[in-house]
Design an enzyme around this catalytic site. Structure first.
Site, PDB file in Angstrom:
ATOM      1  N   SER A 294      44.424  50.061  44.724  1.00 16.50           N
ATOM      2  CA  SER A 294      45.799  49.677  44.412  1.00 16.50           C
ATOM      3  C   SER A 294      45.917  49.408  42.923  1.00 16.50           C
ATOM      4  O   SER A 294      44.914  49.269  42.215  1.00 16.50           O
ATOM      5  CB  SER A 294      46.185  48.409  45.182  1.00 16.50           C
ATOM      6  OG  SER A 294      45.639  47.253  44.560  1.00 16.50           O
ATOM      7  N   ASP A 295      47.138  49.307  42.427  1.00 10.44           N
ATOM      8  CA  ASP A 295      47.329  48.793  41.085  1.00 10.44           C
ATOM      9  C   ASP A 295      47.312  47.267  41.146  1.00 10.44           C
ATOM     10  O   ASP A 295      47.254  46.662  42.227  1.00 10.44           O
ATOM     11  CB  ASP A 295      48.637  49.327  40.487  1.00 10.44           C
ATOM     12  CG  ASP A 295      48.578  49.465  38.977  1.00 10.44           C
ATOM     13  OD1 ASP A 295      47.817  48.697  38.340  1.00 10.44           O
ATOM     14  OD2 ASP A 295      49.281  50.320  38.416  1.00 10.44           O
ATOM     15  N   TRP A 296      47.368  46.649  39.991  1.00  9.34           N
ATOM     16  CA  TRP A 296      47.224  45.201  39.842  1.00  9.34           C
ATOM     17  C   TRP A 296      48.237  44.456  40.732  1.00  9.34           C
ATOM     18  O   TRP A 296      49.444  44.574  40.554  1.00  9.34           O
ATOM     19  CB  TRP A 296      47.440  44.833  38.372  1.00  9.34           C
ATOM     20  CG  TRP A 296      47.234  43.399  38.028  1.00  9.34           C
ATOM     21  CD1 TRP A 296      48.067  42.365  38.302  1.00  9.34           C
ATOM     22  CD2 TRP A 296      46.122  42.841  37.315  1.00  9.34           C
ATOM     23  NE1 TRP A 296      47.558  41.193  37.815  1.00  9.34           N
ATOM     24  CE2 TRP A 296      46.364  41.452  37.195  1.00  9.34           C
ATOM     25  CE3 TRP A 296      44.960  43.376  36.758  1.00  9.34           C
ATOM     26  CZ2 TRP A 296      45.472  40.587  36.546  1.00  9.34           C
ATOM     27  CZ3 TRP A 296      44.082  42.518  36.111  1.00  9.34           C
ATOM     28  CH2 TRP A 296      44.332  41.148  36.011  1.00  9.34           C
ATOM     29  N   ASN A 297      47.707  43.726  41.727  1.00 11.96           N
ATOM     30  CA  ASN A 297      48.510  42.851  42.586  1.00 11.96           C
ATOM     31  C   ASN A 297      49.469  43.604  43.506  1.00 11.96           C
ATOM     32  O   ASN A 297      50.298  42.995  44.187  1.00 11.96           O
ATOM     33  CB  ASN A 297      49.314  41.862  41.731  1.00 11.96           C
ATOM     34  CG  ASN A 297      49.493  40.512  42.389  1.00 11.96           C
ATOM     35  OD1 ASN A 297      48.539  39.976  42.953  1.00 11.96           O
ATOM     36  ND2 ASN A 297      50.685  39.961  42.350  1.00 11.96           N
ATOM     37  N   ALA A 298      49.359  44.937  43.572  1.00 13.45           N
ATOM     38  CA  ALA A 298      50.390  45.740  44.237  1.00 13.45           C
ATOM     39  C   ALA A 298      50.409  45.546  45.743  1.00 13.45           C
ATOM     40  O   ALA A 298      51.462  45.719  46.369  1.00 13.45           O
ATOM     41  CB  ALA A 298      50.200  47.218  43.901  1.00 13.45           C
TER      42      ALA A 298
END
Length: 765
Positions: A294-298
C-alpha cells in the site's frame, strides 16, 4: 533457538518458486528459485504464528524523511525480536542497518530477514535530474544508467527496495507529482518505466548492487480531478487501459519486483481496496505475483474514503483486494486478526501475501546472505564518486530542452558580458528537486557557481516565494551593463511534489514584475526555466528570443546548463508534456480525439476552443530545438511477413545539414481510425535519439506490429483498416507521412502487451 540453528533456518528458506505454472509474470525473469527452496519456504510459513505472519505484512517507518533511523529504539528492537515487523522504510546506512538486520536474523524465533526501503526516486547521494526532466532526454539508456547509479549507492548503504519508478501518466500540470513521472504519453512512459526498472534491478535481483523496484501508483493516480493530489479519478475503461495502464504492463514485462497501490479512488472504488483492479486484473489476468504494498497509511484511509466502516473492515478489504504489505498504518497488525476471526476464508489470503513477501526477500538473496547489502567501507568510496557524477552530468545535459532560439541568440559568445539574474540561479537546494533521498545541496553546482569564471554580474532579483521587489532595481542595473541577460525563473523545488498541487501554474511570487523590468531594458534575454512541471508562461515569455527548459537537473545542474549555453553541447531534449499558454487550458494533451467541430482559428466559427487564447499549447509534446539543422527524407513503409507474424518497417533518412555534430530525436506517430469511434489524432509509437555528425545521415527504422494499433473495447481488439504513419521532430512538427493497410481482425491474448505498452523495435544505421 541459538544463532546457528536460526541461520540454518533462514538458509533453508532461501526463496519461493518462480516457475511459470505458479508465477507466470515472473517466470521470464532470471534468478528463478528452485522447487526445493519453495518447499522449504512453505514449511517456514507453516511454522509461523498468526502474529508473525501479520508482522511480515507490516512495514513501519524506522525514522522520518529527514531523520532516518530515528525511531529504531529499544521498543522497536523488541518488536523485531518478536517477528512483528517485516520491513522498514526511512532507514539507511550500512552500519545501522547491519545492526538492525542482525537482531532480526539472530534474535527472532524464525530469523526472517527484514526488507529495508526508501524513496530513491532520482538518485541516492548522487542526484540526477528529476524524473520529468529525465523523460525529456527521450533516452531510456541514460535513464537506465542513472537508476543503476542510484541502485549501487542505495544498496551499498544497506537498502534493498526503492519506491520508484513512479509511472503514472499525467495530463494536468496542476498536479504536483508530475515531477516524479514521465509526463503525458503512455508510450514514452512505458519505455522510461522499463529503463528505470532494469537500472534498479538489473536482469537478476541476485546480482550485486541490485535494488528491488516498485512500480507506482497502480492504477490511475495521475488522473485526479482538477490536478488535485489524492483526489478521485473518474475515467472510462478505454482511457484506463489505453492511457494509464500501459506503463504498468511494461513494468511487469521488465520484471518489476513490486507494485504500489494508489491513494485515490478510481471510478468510485479506492484502489487500495479494489479487488477488481488488483486481484482480478493485475494478479489473475496479467499473471503478476510480485509483492504489492500500500501507499503510506492508505489501508487505514479506506475508512476516510467511506469504503470501510472501521479499521477491521479496512484490513479485510485491502487483503481481499490483493495488497500484501501495509505501509505504516499498522491496520493489518492491529486489526486483521479480528477480521480473520469473523471470516476464516481470509486466512489463505494471508498465507499468499506472506508467500509473496518472502519471495521478494528470496529473490534479493536475503535468505542466502541477509547481510549482503551494505558495506561501510565501500559506502565511503561509492557515494558521489567521480564516475557517478559523470553520469549525472551527462543525464542533466541530455535533459535540457531548447524551446525557442530566435535569431540564433544561443549559443553565447565566450567573451559576452552576461547579467545572470534570478534567485534560482544560486539555489542549490532546488537543483536536487523533491524526493532527494540522501542528496546534499552542498554537493550541487548551481548555475551561478558554474559561470563564476565567466564575465558575469549576478543579481538575485526576486525569489519565487518572496513578494519583495526591492532588488529588481539592482537586476535592471546589471542588465543595462551587459551584452545579454540570462534570466532564471520558475519554481523552487517545494512548489512541486507530493501534495503540491497548484491552481495557478504561472510564475509564483514577484517574478512577473522582474521579467517585465528586464524586458524593458531591451537587452537580448535568454530565459532559463527551472521547475518541476510545465508552467503556463505565454505572457511571461512574450518577446524573449531564447528559452531553455532545464527542470531540476541534480548535482550537475550548473555545468550542464553552461555546456548548452556556450555550445559545448547541442541541446536535444524534448518536452514529455506540452506547455500550456495559460492555466485555464489544462488538462491538455496532444493525443486528443477530434471533435465534430475541431478547433478553428476563425472565431466566427463555432468550434472546440477557448475564445480568449490561441489554439493548442505554447510548446507541444515532443518539442525541442537544436543548434543543428536536420532534413527528413526517403520515407518507406514496407510490410513484412503475414498472418500472426505480420509487421511493417517504417524508415526515414535523417541528414544533419549543419556544420556541427548533434543529436536528433526522431519520433514516430500513428493515426489508426476505427469505424464508429473517435480515435486520437496522433499516438506516439516509437522514438530514437540519434547522434548524427555534421553532414552525415542516419537511416532510422521502426518496426510496427498489429498489436501496436490495438484498441480497448472490453478487451484488446485489433481491427482492420488503414493506418497513417507520421515521422517528425515533435507531435506538431511532422516531416513525413505514409500509410499502411492492416488486414488483421482478432482479439489480443489476455496479458499480452498491446497499444502503448508494446515495444517498437528501432534501429539506427
Amino acid at each position: 533457538m541459538n544463532a546457528a540453528i536460526k541461520r540454518r533456518t533462514f538458509l533453508a528458506a532461501s526463496a519461493l518458486l518462480a516457475a511459470s505454472t505458479r508465477f507466470p509474470a515472473l517466470a521470464a525473469s532470471k534468478g528463478a528459485v528452485s522447487q526445493e527452496h519453495d518447499r522449504r519456504v512453505r514449511d517456514l510459513i507453516a511454522q509461523m504464528s498468526l502474529p508473525e505472519k501479520l508482522g511480515q505484512m507490516t512495514q513501519l517507518a524506522g525514522g522520518r524523511q529527514k531523520a532516518l533511523n530515528s525511531r529504531i529504539d529499544d521498543a522497536a528492537l523488541d518488536r523485531v525480536r518478536q517477528g512483528r515487523v517485516g520491513s522498514y522504510l526511512h532507514v539507511a546506512g550500512a552500519e545501522p542497518l547491519a545492526r538492525l538486520q542482525r537482531v532480526a536474523v539472530e534474535e527472532s524465533r524464525l530469523g526472517i530477514p527484514l526488507l529495508f526501503a526508501m524513496d530513491v526516486v532520482h538518485g541516492y547521494r548522487t542526484i540526477m535530474p528529476v524524473p520529468l526532466g529525465m523523460a525529456a532526454s527521450f533516452d531510456p539508456d541514460i535513464a537506465r544508467r542513472a537508476a543503476r547509479v542510484a541502485a549501487v549507492e542505495a544498496s551499498v548503504s544497506g537498502l534493498h527496495w526503492t519506491f520508484a519508478p513512479m509511472i503514472d501518466i499525467a495530463r494536468d500540470a496542476r498536479w504536483g507529482r508530475v515531477v516524479e513521472g514521465a509526463g503525458e504519453d503512455p508510450y514514452l512512459g512505458s519505455r522510461m518505466a522499463e529503463a528505470q526498472i532494469l537500472g534498479f534491478q538489473t536482469d537478476d535481483l541476485a546480482n550485486p548492487d541490485a535494488l528491488l523496484a516498485c512500480a507506482k501508483h497502480f492504477g490511475a493516480y495521475g488522473a485526479g480531478e482538477g490536478g488535485r493530489d489524492y483526489d478521485r479519478a473518474d475515467i472510462s475503461d478505454e482511457t484506463l487501459h489505453e492511457v494509464y495502464l500501459p506503463p504498468f504492463q511494461a513494468a511487469i514485462a521488465a520484471g518489476a519486483g513490486s507494485f504500489m497501490t494508489a491513494f485515490n479512488e478510481l471510478n468510485g472504488v479506492p484502489t487500495t481496496g479494489n479487488a477488481e483492479l488488483v486481484r482480478s486484473l493485475l494478479r489473475e489476468q496479467w499473471g503478476y505475483q510480485g509483492l504489492v504494498v500500500s501507499d503510506w497509511n492508505a489501508i487505514l484511509e479506506l475508512v476516510a474514503h467511506g469504503a470501510a466502516s472501521d479499521p477491521v473492515e479496512a484490513a479485510a478489504l485491502a487483503l481481499r483486494a490483493g495488497v500484501d504489505m501495509d505501509m505504516t498504518s499498522e491496520t493489518y497488525a492491529n486489526h486483521l486478526e479480528q477480521a480473520l476471526a469473523a471470516d476464516k476464508t481470509l486466512l489463505p489470503l494471508v498465507d499468499e501475501a506472506v508467500s509473496r513477501i518472502l519471495h521478494a526477500k528470496a529473490r534479493l538473496g536475503l535468505f542466502d546472505d541477509p547481510f549482503r547489502f551494505g558495506d561501510a567501507e565501500r559506502e565511503k568510496l561509492v557515494l558521489g564518486s567521480p564516475e557517478h557524477r559523470a553520469v549525472a552530468r551527462e543525464a542533466a545535459t541530455r535533459s535540457i530542452v531548447l524551446l525557442r532560439n530566435e535569431g540564433n541568440v544561443l549559443p553565447l559568445r565566450s567573451d559576452a558580458r552576461i547579467a545572470l539574474i534570478g534567485a534560482l540561479a544560486d539555489d542549490a537546494s532546488s537543483t536536487i528537486g523533491s524526493w532527494r533521498a540522501r542528496g546534499q545541496m552542498e554537493e550541487s553546482i548551481t548555475l551561478r557557481a558554474a559561470l563564476e569564471a565567466r564575465n558575469i554580474t549576478y543579481a538575485p532579483g526576486v525569489s519565487p516565494r518572496d513578494p519583495d521587489t526591492s532588488n529588481i532595481a539592482a537586476a535592471v542595473d546589471a542588465a543595462d551593463n551587459a551584452d545579454i541577460v540570462l534570466l532564471v525563473i520558475g519554481e523552487d523545488f517545494d512548489h512541486s511534489g507530493e501534495a503540491r498541487s497548484r491552481s495557478d501554474i504561472g510564475l509564483p511570487g514577484a517574478q512577473q514584475q522582474l521579467v517585465e523590468a528586464i524586458r524593458a531594458t531591451e537587452k537580448p534575454i535568454v530565459a532559463i526555466l527551472m521547475n518541476g512541471r510545465p508552467l503556463a508562461l505565454e505572457e511571461v515569455l512574450d518577446g524573449i528570443p531564447a528559452v531553455l527548459e532545464t527542470w531540476f537537473l541534480g548535482n550537475e545542474s550548473g555545468p550542464a546548463i553552461a555546456d548548452v549555453l556556450f555550445g559545448k553541447a547541442s541541446p536535444a531534449g524534448r518536452l514529455p508534456m506540452g506547455m500550456p499558454r495559460n492555466t485555464g487550458q489544462v488538462p491538455q494533451y496532444y493525443a486528443h480525439p477530434p471533435t465534430g467541430r475541431p478547433a478553428n482559428p476563425d472565431l466566427s466559427k463555432d468550434s472546440a476552443r477557448y475564445h480568449d487564447t490561441e489554439i493548442g499549447p505554447l510548446f507541444p509534446f515532443g518539442h525541442g530545438l537544436s543548434y543543428a539543422q536536420f532534413d527528413y527524407s526517403d520515407l518507406s513503409v514496407v510490410p513484412q511477413g503475414n498472418g500472426r507474424s505480420l509487421a511493417w518497417t517504417i524508415s526515414a533518412t535523417i541528414t544533419n545539414t549543419s556544420a556541427r555534430d548533434a543529436d536528433e530525436v526522431v519520433q514516430l506517430y500513428i493515426r489508426a481510425p476505427v469505424a464508429g469511434l473517435a480515435r486520437p489524432v496522433k499516438e506516439l509509437r516509437g522514438f530514437a535519439r540519434a547522434a548524427i555528425p555534421s553532414g552525415d545521415a542516419r537511416r532510422v527504422t521502426f518496426t510496427l506490429e498489429p498489436e501496436h494499433f490495438a484498441i480497448w473495447r472490453d478487451g484488446w481488439q485489433i481491427l482492420p483498416g488503414s493506418v497513417e504513419v507520421m515521422i517528425g521532430a515533435s507531435s506538431e512538427d511532422i516531416r513525413l507521412r505514409g500509410r499502411l493497410d492492416n488486414p488483421e481482425a482478432r482479439a489480443v491474448d489476455a496479458g499480452e502487451t498491446a497499444g502503448a505498452a508494446r515495444v517498437t523495435t528501432v534501429t539506427v544505421a
